[in-house]
Design a protein around this motif. Structure first.
Motif, PDB file in Angstrom:
ATOM      1  N   ALA A   1      36.768 -21.071   3.973  1.00  0.00           N
ATOM      2  CA  ALA A   1      37.513 -21.614   5.226  1.00  0.00           C
ATOM      3  C   ALA A   1      37.121 -21.095   6.562  1.00  0.00           C
ATOM      4  N   LEU A   2      36.991 -19.819   6.695  1.00  0.00           N
ATOM      5  CA  LEU A   2      36.638 -19.174   7.922  1.00  0.00           C
ATOM      6  C   LEU A   2      35.092 -19.538   8.416  1.00  0.00           C
ATOM      7  N   ILE A   3      34.342 -19.612   7.449  1.00  0.00           N
ATOM      8  CA  ILE A   3      32.821 -19.860   7.805  1.00  0.00           C
ATOM      9  C   ILE A   3      32.726 -21.321   8.285  1.00  0.00           C
ATOM     10  N   LEU A   4      33.776 -22.285   7.328  1.00  0.00           N
ATOM     11  CA  LEU A   4      33.460 -23.497   7.767  1.00  0.00           C
ATOM     12  C   LEU A   4      33.926 -23.751   9.217  1.00  0.00           C
ATOM     13  N   ASP A   5      35.172 -23.264   9.589  1.00  0.00           N
ATOM     14  CA  ASP A   5      35.585 -23.211  10.872  1.00  0.00           C
ATOM     15  C   ASP A   5      34.694 -22.965  11.848  1.00  0.00           C
ATOM     16  N   ILE A   6      34.014 -21.705  11.805  1.00  0.00           N
ATOM     17  CA  ILE A   6      32.941 -21.237  12.838  1.00  0.00           C
ATOM     18  C   ILE A   6      31.828 -22.497  12.803  1.00  0.00           C
ATOM     19  N   PHE A   7      31.495 -23.033  11.736  1.00  0.00           N
ATOM     20  CA  PHE A   7      30.609 -23.981  11.906  1.00  0.00           C
ATOM     21  C   PHE A   7      31.039 -25.032  12.622  1.00  0.00           C
ATOM     22  N   ALA A   8      32.198 -25.681  12.303  1.00  0.00           N
ATOM     23  CA  ALA A   8      32.969 -26.615  12.985  1.00  0.00           C
ATOM     24  C   ALA A   8      33.024 -26.487  14.476  1.00  0.00           C
ATOM     25  N   LEU A   9      33.214 -25.170  14.783  1.00  0.00           N
ATOM     26  CA  LEU A   9      33.205 -24.943  16.184  1.00  0.00           C
ATOM     27  C   LEU A   9      31.846 -25.105  16.912  1.00  0.00           C
ATOM     28  N   HIS A  10      30.722 -24.531  16.148  1.00  0.00           N
ATOM     29  CA  HIS A  10      29.618 -24.636  16.780  1.00  0.00           C
ATOM     30  C   HIS A  10      28.612 -25.730  16.684  1.00  0.00           C
ATOM     31  N   ALA A  11      28.858 -26.664  15.814  1.00  0.00           N
ATOM     32  CA  ALA A  11      28.230 -27.836  15.352  1.00  0.00           C
ATOM     33  C   ALA A  11      27.947 -28.579  16.621  1.00  0.00           C
ATOM     34  N   LYS A  12      26.756 -29.084  17.284  1.00  0.00           N
ATOM     35  CA  LYS A  12      26.640 -29.740  18.393  1.00  0.00           C
ATOM     36  C   LYS A  12      25.972 -31.074  18.092  1.00  0.00           C
ATOM     37  N   THR A  13      25.074 -31.178  17.345  1.00  0.00           N
ATOM     38  CA  THR A  13      24.340 -32.447  16.986  1.00  0.00           C
ATOM     39  C   THR A  13      25.185 -33.320  16.172  1.00  0.00           C
ATOM     40  N   ARG A  14      24.969 -34.702  16.178  1.00  0.00           N
ATOM     41  CA  ARG A  14      25.645 -35.670  15.174  1.00  0.00           C
ATOM     42  C   ARG A  14      25.429 -35.129  13.556  1.00  0.00           C
ATOM     43  N   GLU A  15      24.032 -34.823  13.493  1.00  0.00           N
ATOM     44  CA  GLU A  15      23.927 -34.528  12.137  1.00  0.00           C
ATOM     45  C   GLU A  15      24.663 -32.993  11.471  1.00  0.00           C
ATOM     46  N   GLY A  16      24.689 -32.280  12.524  1.00  0.00           N
ATOM     47  CA  GLY A  16      25.234 -31.001  12.184  1.00  0.00           C
ATOM     48  C   GLY A  16      26.679 -31.205  11.944  1.00  0.00           C
ATOM     49  N   ARG A  17      27.621 -31.939  13.151  1.00  0.00           N
ATOM     50  CA  ARG A  17      28.662 -32.354  12.831  1.00  0.00           C
ATOM     51  C   ARG A  17      28.990 -32.976  11.444  1.00  0.00           C
ATOM     52  N   LEU A  18      28.206 -33.971  10.948  1.00  0.00           N
ATOM     53  CA  LEU A  18      28.313 -34.566  10.021  1.00  0.00           C
ATOM     54  C   LEU A  18      28.234 -33.453   8.560  1.00  0.00           C
ATOM     55  N   GLN A  19      27.325 -32.697   8.643  1.00  0.00           N
ATOM     56  CA  GLN A  19      26.973 -31.623   7.656  1.00  0.00           C
ATOM     57  C   GLN A  19      28.424 -30.912   7.411  1.00  0.00           C
TER      58      GLN A  19
END
Ligand SMILES: Nc1nc2c(ncn2[C@@H]2O[C@H](COP(=O)(O)OP(=O)(O)OP(=O)(O)O)[C@@H](O)[C@H]2O)c(=O)[nH]1
Ligand SMILES: [Mg+2]
Length: 431
Positions: A115-133
């Motif tokens: 969950a923590l890693i997913l949280d960081i990814f959510a925080l750092h995702a910038k592009t539409r594709e990144g966010r969707l992933q």
């Protein structure tokens, strides 16, 4: 080298975390180094570690992960240290998580490394594709946990912060199984669409005969710094875990004039959630479609060998194990000469560099050039003067060993990348 940070977390909003580790026999990683890494992950997500506790276990307790005595101790510890969040270093089952939350009471969140890693990814995702992933991975993670999480949201305990950046922009109503499934399906559909577009772009790069290099490695190894150093770019590099989520591709012109591309990619980590690997398939395609992998290793890390194994594991998972690979030990400026020699002795095929100081970079470029040339084929062609663009293409993408001008056109002896062979074949001199 470091740009402005992409996000800021105000000190006042930082949370107080207790980390929980399990010492299991036969584990490659020492519990200390794994917890140290967990603490860095927490820091990146916006939580300060205020306490650490651990337990030796042969197998996790099915109810509370740790034993019941340890669980009680944890509850007390959370009260004494005024903790906002308890983070387990290993993945909790949905029922363990919900049991622990019941035990620990209203104001404290219980999450795991995933969950923590997913949280960081959510925080750092910038592009539409990144966010969707990231959203796809979050929803997959959320799905079996809905019952516990729903009780959580309904009682309004997750007011924000670490571990709660789930379902960005979603209303509470949506948080039920049917809606999550629906959401997963629609994210998948959109990702497939984006992935097709990306595939077309990649195809055109393939047809252009460009040799593609992917920078791959453990998070914080220095991939982005190396991209910057090699291509004189300024992509975001920072002493944070998962600073890069979206891949960036830059052109690198080799000394012989040939162009290759270099792609920076998302970092790996031990216990990388499988939901993330699956969700990031399209981004990771950048790796599986490359001609050469530069495996960047932080040589200054005490756990570099385990990190190398973790990266190789993920490369295996995504089917990239057969792509030619060059190990690049980075941050060698932080090693003394004895350590550098030992490293070279143990890894004779590797190369040592410092992205920050610029040492070893010329040698790295030479190695890249020979790797690029290794897959080319020798050709002798005669290009008519009416096809001048092919001669320019040869200068850009091939290695030319002889060029002369004849009555009939330009004669070239050159090494041609696989993707460009068909362009030059009609002009082959067969004699
Ligand atoms: N001393 C030293 N520090 C380095 C070197 N290369 C990178 N760093 C530092 O290491 C940290 C991480 O560098 P990045 O380039 O962001 O690493 P990365 O592999 O892209 O990391 P993620 O994108 O987070 O996976 C930064 O603080 C860099 O300044 C090096 O050769 N020597
Ligand atoms: Mg990076």
């Amino acid at each position: 080298m470091t740009n402005e940070p992409m996000y800021t977390i105000e000190q006042s909003s930082r949370e107080r975390a207790i980390l929980v580790g399990i010492e299991q026999a036969g584990s490659k990683w020492s519990m200390e180094s794994s917890l140290q890494e967990l603490s860095r992950l927490a820091d990146t997500a916006g939580a300060d570690t205020v306490g650490i506790t651990s337990q030796k276990l042969t197998s996790p307790n099915p109810r509370t992960f740790v034993g019941s005595g340890k669980a009680t101790q944890l509850v007390n510890m959370a009260g004494e240290l005024d903790a906002d969040i308890i983070i387990f270093d290993d993945e909790l089952t949905p029922s363990q998580q919900s049991n622990l939350e019941k035990l620990v009471g209203r104001d404290v969140k219980v999450i795991d490394r995933t969950a923590l890693i997913l949280d960081i990814f959510a925080l750092h995702a910038k592009t539409r594709e990144g966010r969707l992933q990231v959203q796809l991975a979050q929803n997959e993670y959320l799905y079996p946990r809905l019952r516990g999480m729903w009780a959580h949201l309904a009682s309004n305990r997750m007011g924000g912060g670490v571990g709660s950046r789930f379902g960005e922009g979603e209303s509470q109503l949506e948080v039920d199984r049917r809606m999550v499934r629906k959401r997963i399906t629609s994210i998948r559909r959109e990702l497939e669409h984006l992935s097709r577009i990306r595939g077309v772009q990649r195809e055109s790069r393939y047809n252009s005969g460009i040799f593609k290099i992917a920078l791959v490695g453990y998070t914080n190894a220095g991939k982005s710094s190396l991209l910057n150093r090699l291509t004189d770019s300024n992509v975001y590099a920072d002493d944070k875990l998962f600073a890069t989520l979206d891949s960036t591709t830059r052109k690198l012109i080799l000394p012989e004039g040939r162009e290759v591309t270099l792609s920076d990619t998302v970092g790996f980590i031990q216990k990388l959630p499988t939901t993330l690997v699956e969700a990031f398939k399209s981004t990771l395609d950048e790796i599986t479609n490359s001609d050469l992998i530069l495996h960047v290793v932080d040589a200054s890390s005490d756990s570099y060998e385990q990190q190398v194994d973790a990266v190789n594991d993920v490369l295996g998972q995504i089917g990239a194990e057969s792509i030619p690979k060059l190990t690049v030990f980075n941050k060698c400026d932080l090693l003394d000469s004895t350590a550098q020699q030992a490293l070279a002795f143990r890894n004779s095929m590797s190369i040592q560099v410092s992205a920050v100081m610029g040492t070893g970079i010329d040698e790295l470029i030479t190695r890249i050039a020979s790797a690029a040339a290794a897959t080319d084929s020798n050709m002798h062609v005669l290009i008519p003067y009416s096809r001048g663009e092919l001669v320019s293409l040869a200068h850009k993408r091939c290695r030319i060993s002889n060029e002369s001008h004849t009555e009939l056109g330009t004669s070239l002896i050159l090494r041609v990348p696989i993707g460009l062979e068909r362009e030059f074949k009609p002009f082959l001199i067969t004699s």
